[in-house]
Design an enzyme around this catalytic site. Structure first.
Site, PDB file in Angstrom:
ATOM      1  N   ASP A   1      -5.639 -21.017   3.672  1.00 50.40           N
ATOM      2  CA  ASP A   1      -6.111 -19.746   4.211  1.00 50.40           C
ATOM      3  C   ASP A   1      -5.528 -18.622   3.352  1.00 50.40           C
ATOM      4  OD1 ASP A   1      -7.164 -17.851   6.053  1.00 50.40           O
ATOM      5  OD2 ASP A   1      -5.206 -17.713   7.002  1.00 50.40           O
ATOM      6  N   LYS A   2      -6.107 -17.432   3.439  1.00 54.26           N
ATOM      7  CA  LYS A   2      -5.573 -16.307   2.663  1.00 54.26           C
ATOM      8  C   LYS A   2      -4.659 -15.421   3.504  1.00 54.26           C
ATOM      9  CE  LYS A   2      -7.841 -12.501   1.934  1.00 54.26           C
ATOM     10  NZ  LYS A   2      -6.876 -11.493   2.402  1.00 54.26           N
ATOM     11  N   ASN A  27      -7.554 -19.606  13.799  1.00 55.13           N
ATOM     12  CA  ASN A  27      -8.795 -19.927  13.096  1.00 55.13           C
ATOM     13  C   ASN A  27      -8.611 -21.004  12.029  1.00 55.13           C
ATOM     14  OD1 ASN A  27      -7.224 -18.179  11.560  1.00 55.13           O
ATOM     15  ND2 ASN A  27      -8.985 -17.364  10.466  1.00 55.13           N
TER      16      ASN A  27
END
EC number: 7.6.2.1
Length: 1107
Positions: A385-386, A752
């Site tokens: 993820d970023k 998420n």
């Protein structure tokens, strides 16, 4: 799902009863007691044994134990199998018992929590009951909030037991229940009826309708208190039980998680099956040999007659089972237990690693599973993820654009101090919190003059809630509300229907008519409010799609890797609002597809908006991210970044973390628009057949597109997928697993990322700013992305090497031990006679050879942790499965066969014609068995000494201690005293003392050990001299490599002339497979061969040596 308040008989009606077993019926509504334990005092022993014997290895040894009880078959004492089996079963049973006792305690603690429930003046607990909860009270069921002691029936809860987050969240009751259900006597007469969704595991969603006083009221997750949350800052609240016990959402989430197994696990199982096949074939061959020998020799040797007139073929059949018993140690019973012990120890080493400890948050690394450690040394792809993973997820308001003018860039002060950089002074604002560092004084002047009095309140209205100690739903929203507060527009209070804001010292209260929450389809959120004057209705909206001329400003923000949010508004006529509100209320009480109905209504009002401006928020990279990505790339690990941001933002982050460089050729995925097929209902059989064929072709095309996507992406040195939803993140990981058969690791920090983390072979959670949901779903966790290089390149590589060495040696020592029986069979008429004493067979794997190999599996390391990080190319051996595979397994098998031959035939030759120094010839079977056993123990323990790369006092003590333990136990078990006590169990009386006092016996043992080990030493020497591995080379020069060079970060790359990059408000936005193709990927003209990568690592340390 129907629930009626204060009416238990309603839930006991016949149509709510389900048949469970034959005619036994029970209600579909669960009671409130929970049960997570597996055993009780009576069921523990039978159930645990049943579960353990479901494992093939344990069941196999149980069958062997039964066979050993048959005298006609077995020539081996029953305790030789029973003792090791009891040790294995006992260790596992104790572990299961400890775990289950903890579950019992937890269940008792939860089930005995008190809660005050009112029903007809009595205190009880059940579905539909009304309850009173106080501060610090744990919720005992999923409860609909009816009223509370707070204004507007707000209720503050802590959800740490649900998602690990400790920040407070608020719930709010319906306005009608807030008005009429404040007192206890009104609760006892409450007769509301609830229709809602069936029990499910979605913690963040709830859809239902309350029917009361002939009116329907919509219910959502903001009005439900879930089991496990704790009441905070609220004196009391009233609620109604809607889900109880096993039906509650937290219990629905406690189902069995997917059990992850390592690649070595699968390989190890296949090898055990191979050993089974070899065991059967060898036993069958020896049984045939025995039948032939009986026919040729046994029937004609009167002194061998045992009183049974069995045919040779039947005797061969009995001996088949006899050899299955004798050779059973080819299948190592203690293998699986030893593997679990090693993995447990390796997990503790990860937990104890101070170099992965983050002192700022007092967060150590945590191995949340003990079954995947060696797989950390075989990773091919890392999916990251970023936001919050590569970046800090600490949002800071940096810039904004109002009326086309960009604010936030440093501008010189007027006057003689024009060159002085000074922060904006917010001391004039009583609500300023002093945390905002802003250098553009012009925006302050504009806000104080009233030029931005529409834009700045809009930053605060949709987001914040609570008091001046803001609790925002996301870091982005907190940054916006705090920035507006510092510029003089402070969010003060929130009720069910109003929001109060201080605008430059003037307090204004806005009526909240509707809140249109964010979702990933609409990509925006809105609030419909009425201004204090009361003569207009306004919709204020936060979107993340730049419009018109504002793209220039957002391009500027994106080029600086800032996250953008656009703000819009429009005036709404009262009549238009009234018409829209009717549709909104109707959609709010729809029982099915409520979200879709609301989205459709939202779209009707969210149009024809006037753009106010845009905000830019900075999310800095974490420390050490570029260095970590560089090290992992040198280890031939492919990095994929999966983010919800737009393409331009993701690309700029790629350059910032040096995933992309100025030499990188970037290939942008083409946008593929999904075609909607209009299908008519098939009427004829031919149409049905054509429809089926069409579906098959579409499936085949879809699978081919997926495979093409994976093939293209895997040719890239780095891949960035943007605009992906949580579901799509998991899809990308699954595609690589499915088509590339590669080992994958997913790392993220937010809810998420949970789906992606669970899908990958290994999931890593970062305990960052977005709560603990990712950590709770992960296999490993730590606080910073930079610790990933140590987890993989040090702990992962060490764990892989240790496990491979352990397995190779474990198979070798068991083959060397067991196959002596095979060679002995050629000299005893294939009669299934053992070559060792029974107690030696019993204790060989339990005591004599267990500790050294366990310590090697726990402590061994070929190079130090610093050198492992300095030379990442060392990691490649794990990716290529070079240290443990079928070739290595057969090498261990051949090594074991040769060792067993030497162990048998050299003592045999020494014993053929022997005379002791006293004139006697002690060449009896028992002395022969002692000689072989002694040579075996010394050989296998010295062999592990040759395999050990990292020597400690503990390793040396275990090796020599095991040998000393063998001789000590042997002399005790072969003494006259123990034979007097147990004459049938200990029959080698005086053998050890008699045999080992002969010097030639010791010479025989020494010769046997030397012949076994000297070829190994010679082979190792030639291998390290002529064909040294990368590890061998580094070990050779490790003293010269102690002066570690610091990794020098490459020069920051600037790309000029590019204005098409822009950032976005980072949410996961779209659905569909086509969006996965829209990703930025860097493609090298030609992939570097693996040899070149290894050569680069070699050249690096050679340069250091030469210097």
């Amino acid at each position: 799902w129907q629930v009626k308040a204060n009416d238990r008989s309603f839930h006991e009606q016949p149509h709510f009863m389900n048949t469970r077993f034959f005619c036994i019926k029970e209600s579909k509504y669960a009671n409130n007691a929970i049960k997570t334990y597996k055993y009780n005092a009576f069921s523990f022993l039978p159930m645990n044994l049943f579960e353990q014997f479901k494992r093939a290895a344990n069941f196999y040894f149980l069958i062997l134990l039964i066979l050993q009880a048959i005298p006609e078959i077995s020539t081996l004492a029953w305790y030789t199998t029973l003792v090791p089996l009891l040790v294995v079963l006992g260790i596992t049973a104790i572990k299961d018992l400890v775990d289950d006792v903890a579950r019992h305690k937890m269940d008792n603690e939860i089930n005995n929590r008190t809660c005050e429930v009112i029903k007809d003046g009595r205190y009880s607990f059940g579905l539909g009951d009304l309850c009173v909860m106080g501060v610090f009270c744990f919720e005992q069921a999923d409860i609909l909030l009816l009223s509370s002691s707070e204004p507007n029936s707000l209720c503050y809860v802590e959800t740490a037991e649900l998602d690990g987050e400790t920040n407070l969240k608020f719930k709010m009751a319906l306005e009608i229940t807030h008005q009429y259900l404040q007192r206890e006597n009104s609760l006892t007469t409450f007769d509301g009826f609830i229709e809602c969704e069936e029990p499910n595991n979605r913690l963040d969603k709830f859809t239902g309708t309350l029917i009361w006083r002939n009116t329907s009221f919509p219910l959502d997750a903001d009005k439900v208190l879930l089991r496990g949350c704790v009441i905070r800052n609220t004196d009391f609240c009233h609620g109604m039980v809607i889900f109880a016990g096993a039906d509650t959402k937290i219990m629905k989430n406690s189902g069995k998680t997917r059990f992850k197994r390592t690649k070595i696990d699968y390989l190890m199982n296949y090898m055990v099956y191979t050993i089974f096949v070899v065991l059967i074939l060898v036993s069958a061959g020896l049984a045939i040999g025995h039948a032939y020998w009986e026919a040729q020799v046994g029937n004609y040797s009167w002194y061998l007659y045992d009183g049974e007139d069995y045919t040779p073929s039947y005797r061969g059949f009995l001996n088949f089972w006899g050899y299955i018993i004798i050779l059973n140690t080819m299948v190592p019973i203690s293998l699986y237990v030893s593997v679990e012990v090693i993995r447990l120890g390796q997990s503790y080493f990860i937990n104890w690693d101070l170099q992965m400890y983050y002192p700022e948050k007092d967060t150590p690394a945590k191995a949340r599973t003990t079954t995947l450690n060696e797989q950390l040394g075989q990773i091919h792809y890392v999916f990251s993820d970023k936001t919050g993973t590569l970046t800090q997820n600490i949002m800071t308001f940096k810039k904004c654009c109002i009326n086309g003018q960009i604010y936030g860039e440093w501008k010189p002060l007027p006057g003689p101090r024009a060159c002085v950089t000074r922060q904006v002074d917010f001391s004039w604002n009583t609500f300023a919190d002093g945390t905002l560092a802003f250098y553009d004084h012009y925006l302050t002047e504009q806000s104080q003059s009233g030029s931005s009095t529409v834009f700045l309140p809009a930053c605060g209205l949709p987001h914040g809630h609570g008091q001046l100690n803001y609790q925002a739903a996301s870091p982005d929203e907190g940054a916006l509300v705090s920035a507006a507060r510092n510029f003089g527009f402070a969010f003060l209070a929130r009720t069910q229907n109003t929001i109060t804001v201080s605008e430059l010292g003037t307090e204004r209260t806005y009526d909240v008519l509707a809140m249109l929450d964010f979702n990933s389809d609409r990509k925006r959120m809105s609030i419909i409010g009425r201004s204090p004057s009361g003569n207009d209705t306004r919709i204020t909206e936060a979107v993340n799609e730049p419009l018109g001329s504002w793209e220039i400003a957002t391009d500027v923000f994106a080029s600086e890797t800032l996250r953008t949010l656009c703000l819009c508004y429009k005036e709404i006529e009262e009549k238009e609002y009234e018409e829209w509100n009717k549709k909104f209320m109707a959609a709010s009480v729809v029982s099915s597809n409520r979200d879709e109905a609301l989205d459709k209504v939202y779209e009707e009002i969210e149009k024809d908006l006037i753009l106010l401006g845009a905000t830019a928020i900075e999310d800095k990279l974490q420390d050490g991210v570029p260095e970590t990505i560089s090290k992992l790339a040198k280890a031939d690990i492919k990095i994929w970044v999966l983010t919800g941001d737009k393409k331009e933002t993701a690309e700029n982050i790629g350059f910032a973390c040096e995933l992309l460089t100025e030499d990188t050729k970037i290939c942008y995925g083409e946008d593929i628009k999904s075609k909607i097929l209009k299908l008519k209902f098939p009427r004829t059989e031919e149409e049905r057949r054509m429809r089926t064929q069409s579906k098959r072709r579409l499936e085949a095309r879809k699978e081919q597109r997926q495979k093409n996507f994976v093939d293209l992406a895997c040719e890239c040195s780095a891949v960035i997928c943007c605009r992906v939803t949580p579901k799509q993140k998991a899809m990308v990981v699954d595609l690589v697993k499915r088509y590339k058969k590669a080992i994958t690791l997913a790392i993220g920090d937010g809810a998420n990322d949970v789906n992606m983390i669970k899908t990958a072979h290994i999931g890593v959670g970062i305990s960052g700013q977005e709560g603990m949901q990712a950590v709770m779903s992960s296999d490993y966790s730590f606080a910073q992305f930079r610790y990933l290089q140590r987890l993989l390149l040090v702990h992962g590589r060490w764990s892989y090497i240790r496990m491979c060495k352990f397995l190779r040696y474990f198979f070798y020592k068991n083959f060397a031990f067991t196959l002596v029986h095979f060679w002995y069979s050629f000299f005893n008429g294939y009669s299934a006679q053992t070559a060792y004493e029974d107690w030696f067979i019993t204790l060989y794997n339990v005591l004599y050879s267990s500790l050294p190999v366990l310590l090697m599996g726990l402590l061994d390391q070929d190079v130090s942790d610093k050198l492992s990080l300095r030379f990442p190319a060392l990691y490649i051996v794990g990716q290529r499965d070079l240290l443990f595979n079928y070739k290595k397994f057969f090498v261990s098998l051949v090594h074991g066969i040769l060792t067993s031959m030497i162990l048998f035939f050299i003592p045999l030759g020494a014993y053929l014609q022997t005379v002791g120094q006293d004139g006697e010839a002690p060449s009896d079977y028992q002395s022969f068995a002692v000689t072989i056993a002694s040579a075996l123990i010394i050989t296998v323990n010295f062999q592990i000494g040759l395999d050990t790369s990292y020597w400690t006092f503990v390793n040396a003590f275990s090796i020599f201690g095991s040998i000393a333990l063998y001789f000590g136990i042997m002399f005790d078990f072969q003494s006259a005293g123990i034979h007097v006590l147990f004459p049938s169990a200990f029959q080698f009386t005086g053998t050890a003392s008699n045999a080992l006092r002969q010097p030639y016996i010791w010479l025989t043992i020494i010769l046997t050990v030397a012949v076994c080990l000297l070829p190994v030493v010679a082979t190792r020497f030639l291998s390290m001299t002529i064909w040294p591995s990368e590890s061998d080379k580094i070990q050779k020069h490790r003293k010269r490599l102690k002066a570690e060079e610091q990794w020098k970060r490459r020069q920051q790359v600037f790309r000029r002339g590019v204005s098409s990059r822009r950032s976005a408000y980072a949410f996961s936005h779209q659905r569909g497979y086509a969006d996965l193709i829209s990703s930025g990927r860097s493609i090298r003209k030609k992939r570097s061969p693996l040899d070149a990568i290894i050569a680069d690592g070699t050249a690096e340390y050679r340069r250091t040596v030469d210097s």
